[in-house]
Structure formats: C-alpha cells, structure tokens
Scaffold this motif. Structure first.
Motif, short mmCIF file in Angstrom:
data_model
loop_
_atom_site.label_atom_id
_atom_site.label_comp_id
_atom_site.label_asym_id
_atom_site.label_seq_id
_atom_site.Cartn_x
_atom_site.Cartn_y
_atom_site.Cartn_z
N LEU A 20 0.83 -1.08 0.01
CA LEU A 20 0.04 -0.06 0.05
C LEU A 20 0.90 1.28 0.10
N HIS A 21 0.77 1.90 -0.85
CA HIS A 21 1.68 3.35 -1.06
C HIS A 21 0.73 4.50 -0.38
N GLY A 22 1.56 5.37 0.06
CA GLY A 22 0.90 6.53 0.98
C GLY A 22 0.77 6.59 2.31
N GLY A 78 -0.86 1.23 13.33
CA GLY A 78 -1.79 1.96 12.40
C GLY A 78 -1.36 2.25 11.05
N LEU A 79 -1.92 2.50 10.21
CA LEU A 79 -1.39 3.03 8.97
C LEU A 79 -1.35 4.64 9.01
N ALA A 80 -0.39 5.02 9.39
CA ALA A 80 0.23 6.39 9.46
C ALA A 80 0.38 7.03 8.15
N PRO A 81 0.17 8.54 7.80
CA PRO A 81 0.25 9.12 6.61
C PRO A 81 1.83 8.90 6.12
N GLY A 82 2.04 8.98 4.79
CA GLY A 82 3.24 9.00 4.25
C GLY A 82 3.90 7.53 4.03
N GLY A 83 4.85 7.54 3.12
CA GLY A 83 5.43 6.07 2.82
C GLY A 83 4.83 5.02 2.13
N ALA A 84 5.25 3.91 2.62
CA ALA A 84 4.75 2.57 1.84
C ALA A 84 4.38 1.62 2.92
N CYS A 85 3.75 0.71 2.97
CA CYS A 85 3.61 -0.37 3.77
C CYS A 85 3.44 -1.80 2.87
N ARG A 86 4.43 -2.74 3.41
CA ARG A 86 4.19 -4.10 2.85
C ARG A 86 3.16 -5.07 3.91
N GLY A 87 2.42 -5.77 3.41
CA GLY A 87 1.58 -6.46 4.03
C GLY A 87 0.92 -7.64 3.41
N ALA A 88 -0.24 -8.15 3.80
CA ALA A 88 -1.04 -8.92 3.06
C ALA A 88 -2.25 -8.65 2.54
N ALA A 89 -2.81 -9.20 1.30
CA ALA A 89 -4.10 -8.82 0.95
C ALA A 89 -4.94 -9.95 0.71
N TYR A 90 -6.01 -10.15 1.24
CA TYR A 90 -7.02 -11.23 1.26
C TYR A 90 -8.05 -10.88 0.18
N ARG A 91 -8.13 -12.11 -0.69
CA ARG A 91 -9.45 -12.04 -1.61
C ARG A 91 -10.63 -12.80 -0.99
N VAL A 92 -11.80 -12.17 -0.79
CA VAL A 92 -12.79 -12.77 -0.04
C VAL A 92 -14.10 -12.87 -0.82
N ARG A 106 -11.21 2.29 1.05
CA ARG A 106 -10.81 1.69 -0.03
C ARG A 106 -9.66 2.31 -0.71
N ARG A 107 -8.43 1.48 -0.69
CA ARG A 107 -7.37 1.90 -1.29
C ARG A 107 -6.75 0.73 -2.31
N ASN A 108 -6.17 1.41 -3.34
CA ASN A 108 -5.45 0.60 -4.40
C ASN A 108 -4.18 0.12 -3.72
N VAL A 109 -3.96 -1.30 -3.73
CA VAL A 109 -2.82 -1.84 -3.21
C VAL A 109 -2.20 -2.84 -4.38
N ARG A 110 -0.85 -2.91 -4.55
CA ARG A 110 -0.11 -3.69 -5.51
C ARG A 110 0.13 -5.17 -4.97
N LEU A 111 -0.54 -6.25 -5.40
CA LEU A 111 -0.36 -7.48 -5.14
C LEU A 111 1.38 -7.91 -5.71
N ASP A 112 1.84 -9.06 -5.23
CA ASP A 112 3.13 -9.56 -5.54
C ASP A 112 3.20 -10.12 -7.16
N ASP A 113 1.99 -10.25 -7.50
CA ASP A 113 1.98 -10.74 -8.79
C ASP A 113 2.02 -9.98 -9.61
N GLY A 114 1.85 -8.27 -9.55
CA GLY A 114 1.78 -7.37 -10.29
C GLY A 114 0.36 -6.70 -10.41
N ARG A 115 -0.65 -7.27 -9.79
CA ARG A 115 -1.83 -6.91 -10.22
C ARG A 115 -2.24 -5.77 -9.02
#
Length: 179
Positions: free
Chosen positions: A29-31, A55-69, A95-104
């Motif tokens: 997640l960027h931003g 928390g997700l504080a303003p600025g930077g980027a965060c690597r984590g996990a995304a789950y499709r439900v 709702r924010r755009n995230v980049r998955l490790d497969d490029g999506r």
C-alpha cells in the motif's frame, strides 16, 4: 472475479486474519506506513495503562498481506472486521489500491489511522514507544507479544523492518530490567 472483495492487513491480520479467504497475496500500500501510532486501551492496554498498536500513518509505503474474499463470505467478513478493528473507532475505514506481488492492482478495504482520534499517538520516538509497550496488557494479551508476532511474521514474509526489530530489542530490555 470482479465481485470479489479484498482486505489489506499490515499487523495481526497478516498472521491471524480470522475470516475465510479465497486467496492471500503479499501486497504493498503506497501513501501509508506501518507505525505504532495508536494508544491501545482495549486489545493491548487499558485506559489506566495504555499500550500501543499499529496503524497506517500518513506517508511512505507499507508491505503486508491482501486477502481476496468471495462475495458469498463478504457480509460475515465485513461484520467481523468491524468488530475486531473498530472497538474504539480509532481507524477510518477506506478503500485503497494495493499492488499485489504478482503485479495486479486491486482495491482493498483498509483501516487507516484517524489522526484526529484521541487515541492517536502520532510520531513517537522508539524509546517512548518501548516504554508504552513494555508491561502493557489488554484483552488480547501482552503488548510485547503483538510486537514480537509482527517482527516474526515480517521476517517470514522476507520484509526487513529494522525499526520494528530495534523496538522489540528495547522493549525486551525494559521488560527484563523490571522482572
């Protein structure tokens, strides 16, 4: 599927999502950045002795996990997440755009830090974070265990966060001196 929903996790949702999912991917997640910036008076502390949670504080980027439900599981998952993530409404649902490790790129439900909430701790130095985390306990257990789980799971994901590792070392030193 287009109707599937995504959830972004950057803390305990990475290792203990607690809801059914059809797919799990590493995601960025960027931003926003992962930070111990929320006073915890519920899960990892009390009103008398607050701890700190991520928390997700303003600025930077965060690597984590995304789950499709799957769409069929969404209503139950959403209700569960609201109860788990919002006991004191310290986060802003977004709702924010995230980049998955497969490029999506996918839109994901995220819980952003509410910088106007009374539990917003802001940008505390590592020493102050360590003081708050050391010895704090809430309904979900000891605050240091939450930090330790974070560091372990980031390493498992091959994410090196030297600040979190250093923070864990400071907390463990403080707790060993108070034992």
């Amino acid at each position: 599927m287009a109707s599937d929903r995504w959830v972004f996790g950057y803390g305990s949702l990475m290792w203990r999502p607690g809801f059914p999912f059809a797919e799990r991917r590493k995601a960025t997640l960027h931003g926003r950045r992962r930070a111990f910036c929320i006073y915890s008076v519920h899960h990892r502390g009390t009103y008398e002795r607050p701890g700190l949670v991520l928390g997700l504080a303003p600025g930077g980027a965060c690597r984590g996990a995304a789950y499709r439900v799957d769409d069929a599981d969404w209503a139950g998952t959403y209700a569960y997440l609201m109860e788990r993530e919002q006991p004191t409404e310290t986060y802003v649902e977004a709702r924010r755009n995230v980049r998955l490790d497969d490029g999506r790129r996918v839109e994901a439900l995220c819980f952003l830090s509410d910088v106007r909430h009374p539990q917003w701790a802001g940008a505390l130095g590592l020493e102050r974070q360590a003081e708050l985390i050391a010895g704090a306990t809430g309904l979900s257990g000891r605050n240091v265990e939450y930090l330790r789980d974070l560091v372990v799971h980031l390493r498992e994901m091959r994410v090196r966060d030297t600040a979190m590792e250093r923070l864990l070392g400071l907390v463990e030193t403080l707790e060993s001196h108070s034992a």
